[in-house]
Motif scaffolding. Sequence first.
Motif, mmCIF file in Angstrom:
data_model
loop_
_atom_site.group_PDB
_atom_site.id
_atom_site.type_symbol
_atom_site.label_atom_id
_atom_site.label_comp_id
_atom_site.label_asym_id
_atom_site.label_seq_id
_atom_site.Cartn_x
_atom_site.Cartn_y
_atom_site.Cartn_z
ATOM 1 N N VAL A 1 0.840 -1.203 0.000
ATOM 2 C CA VAL A 1 0.000 0.000 0.000
ATOM 3 C C VAL A 1 0.871 1.248 0.000
ATOM 4 O O VAL A 1 0.617 2.204 -0.743
ATOM 5 C CB VAL A 1 -0.960 0.004 1.201
ATOM 6 C CG1 VAL A 1 -1.659 1.353 1.324
ATOM 7 C CG2 VAL A 1 -2.004 -1.103 1.053
ATOM 8 N N ASP B 1 0.913 4.027 -2.876
ATOM 9 C CA ASP B 1 0.635 5.428 -2.541
ATOM 10 C C ASP B 1 1.720 6.340 -3.114
ATOM 11 O O ASP B 1 1.428 7.383 -3.714
ATOM 12 C CB ASP B 1 0.565 5.619 -1.018
ATOM 13 C CG ASP B 1 -0.697 5.028 -0.399
ATOM 14 O OD1 ASP B 1 -1.638 4.709 -1.148
ATOM 15 O OD2 ASP B 1 -0.734 4.884 0.840
ATOM 16 N N GLN B 2 2.980 5.944 -2.927
ATOM 17 C CA GLN B 2 4.090 6.745 -3.447
ATOM 18 C C GLN B 2 4.063 6.808 -4.972
ATOM 19 O O GLN B 2 4.302 7.866 -5.562
ATOM 20 C CB GLN B 2 5.421 6.140 -2.993
ATOM 21 C CG GLN B 2 5.709 6.241 -1.506
ATOM 22 C CD GLN B 2 6.993 5.511 -1.141
ATOM 23 O OE1 GLN B 2 8.036 5.703 -1.761
ATOM 24 N NE2 GLN B 2 6.928 4.647 -0.147
ATOM 25 N N GLU C 1 1.333 9.145 -6.130
ATOM 26 C CA GLU C 1 1.706 10.534 -5.884
ATOM 27 C C GLU C 1 2.697 11.033 -6.940
ATOM 28 O O GLU C 1 2.555 12.141 -7.472
ATOM 29 C CB GLU C 1 2.314 10.677 -4.483
ATOM 30 C CG GLU C 1 2.652 12.109 -4.096
ATOM 31 C CD GLU C 1 3.204 12.221 -2.681
ATOM 32 O OE1 GLU C 1 3.542 13.345 -2.262
ATOM 33 O OE2 GLU C 1 3.318 11.178 -2.001
ATOM 34 N N ARG D 1 -3.888 -1.481 -5.741
ATOM 35 C CA ARG D 1 -4.109 -1.011 -4.365
ATOM 36 C C ARG D 1 -5.463 -1.496 -3.861
ATOM 37 O O ARG D 1 -5.628 -1.778 -2.666
ATOM 38 C CB ARG D 1 -4.014 0.516 -4.297
ATOM 39 C CG ARG D 1 -3.943 1.029 -2.857
ATOM 40 C CD ARG D 1 -3.664 2.504 -2.776
ATOM 41 N NE ARG D 1 -4.792 3.305 -3.231
ATOM 42 C CZ ARG D 1 -4.818 4.632 -3.202
ATOM 43 N NH1 ARG D 1 -3.763 5.309 -2.751
ATOM 44 N NH2 ARG D 1 -5.869 5.305 -3.634
ATOM 45 N N ASP E 1 -11.177 2.692 -5.060
ATOM 46 C CA ASP E 1 -10.036 2.535 -5.968
ATOM 47 C C ASP E 1 -10.468 1.893 -7.280
ATOM 48 O O ASP E 1 -10.001 2.283 -8.363
ATOM 49 C CB ASP E 1 -8.940 1.703 -5.311
ATOM 50 C CG ASP E 1 -8.056 2.528 -4.386
ATOM 51 O OD1 ASP E 1 -8.185 3.768 -4.389
ATOM 52 O OD2 ASP E 1 -7.229 1.933 -3.664
#
Length: 448
Positions: A190, A194-195, A198, A218, A234
């Motif tokens: 996760v 997330d990274q 981003e 995800r 998602d």
Amino acid sequence: MSNQVRQTPAHRPAVHGTRLGERLRQLRVSAGLTQTELAGDRFSKEYVSQIERGKTRPTRETIEWLAQRLGVNADFLHNGVSTDERSRIETMLARAEAMSEAKQHEESLERIEDVKTAVLATGSPELEVRALAIEAWGRMSVGDVREAIDLLARARGLAEGPGFSGVDRADLLFRLGVCRYKLSSIATSVALFDQALELADQSELPCDLLRSKILNWRSRCRRRQRDYEAAREDVERALELAEGLEDRRMTAHVYFQASLIAEREGHWVVARSYAERAKALYEEVEDEADVGRLLNNLGGLHYLLGKPEAAVQHLTDAFKVLIDTGSHDEAAAAVSSLAQVQLGLGELATAEAQARQALALLDGREDRLDEIGNAQLVLGRSLLEQGRLEDAEASFAEAEATFDKFESASHRAAAWIAKGDLAARRGNDSEAARLYRRAAETLQDFRF
């Protein structure tokens, strides 16, 4: 120009894999020019010296001028590889990538082996990162997940250098997240997704397909964490992106994930509807391996909906398709599901044989712990119903140990319920009650 030297490839010095400055020096010396002669009226001797020592980075225009003076291809001077050679290597990488996309992972890895030396000889970080990413995906897909992680770590180190975008780095983080998911490191996955998301968002570059992939994976993690609302969010975002791109394969992947979420929540009719949409799209793009996976999913849903005959047919078809496409781990999942149906129909010897077949196909696959544990449970239950209690106990213990590695409380609860049933069969009611309570205090959401 009197000082310009034309060289044929046969007389070109071996300067692959070196930095630009070193290539420039070797080419200049090979051409019999001093730094002053190479600089001519355009540059100073000192400027040429700075380039050769790596103290300054020339512009593309300067590189093209120097290449013309030396009689070499500008791309060869810049990257250590000619335009034709680079094009050949990129074609080979594209072929390996296409094979990977088609789930021909063994063939993809063979192509990467064929081109690996040529890629390294170019000294091009961009080509090396691309090759590492393709190889890592192939290694992961055939079960060599830890090796894939090592390859991606090397690629990430290279991608920190100049010439790489946020999207390039996001793609590597995405691949690493998938690898960690395969090893059941869900929280780490996760964080990586997330990274990656981003970086992709911040890049402001077109990368909707990558973003859809990240969101879809995800969502898998959210489903494993039982956060179904976040998983649905998602999936909805991933579906919007995939449909906006009119990418049928990616849209099918997302519908498949939506089906799994609906199934986990007990909405079996809805789950079947999503699965049928995904199957139709996979058939349109002629993705036989994923058609096989969908048939497995539909088989399980038909069983849950009280249609065991349809379930057996779907699962049998899934096994045949997946074996034919070389997807042995997915074929194992299908035959394990088939064993579970046969167990429910009272075909105990058949269920035992099929569970053992699934375990043989999954031997050594640490990335398929869920399927290994499920097959061990089905095997144990078939043995239990045949009165082979000691063998059943050993199989249930193996399933519990597997699910401990898988880090899924619902799967562990299923193992405890099975062990409770074994204790009850032996007349040990207090032990059975303890195991049932232990399972009840956990998640109690384990389904087919």
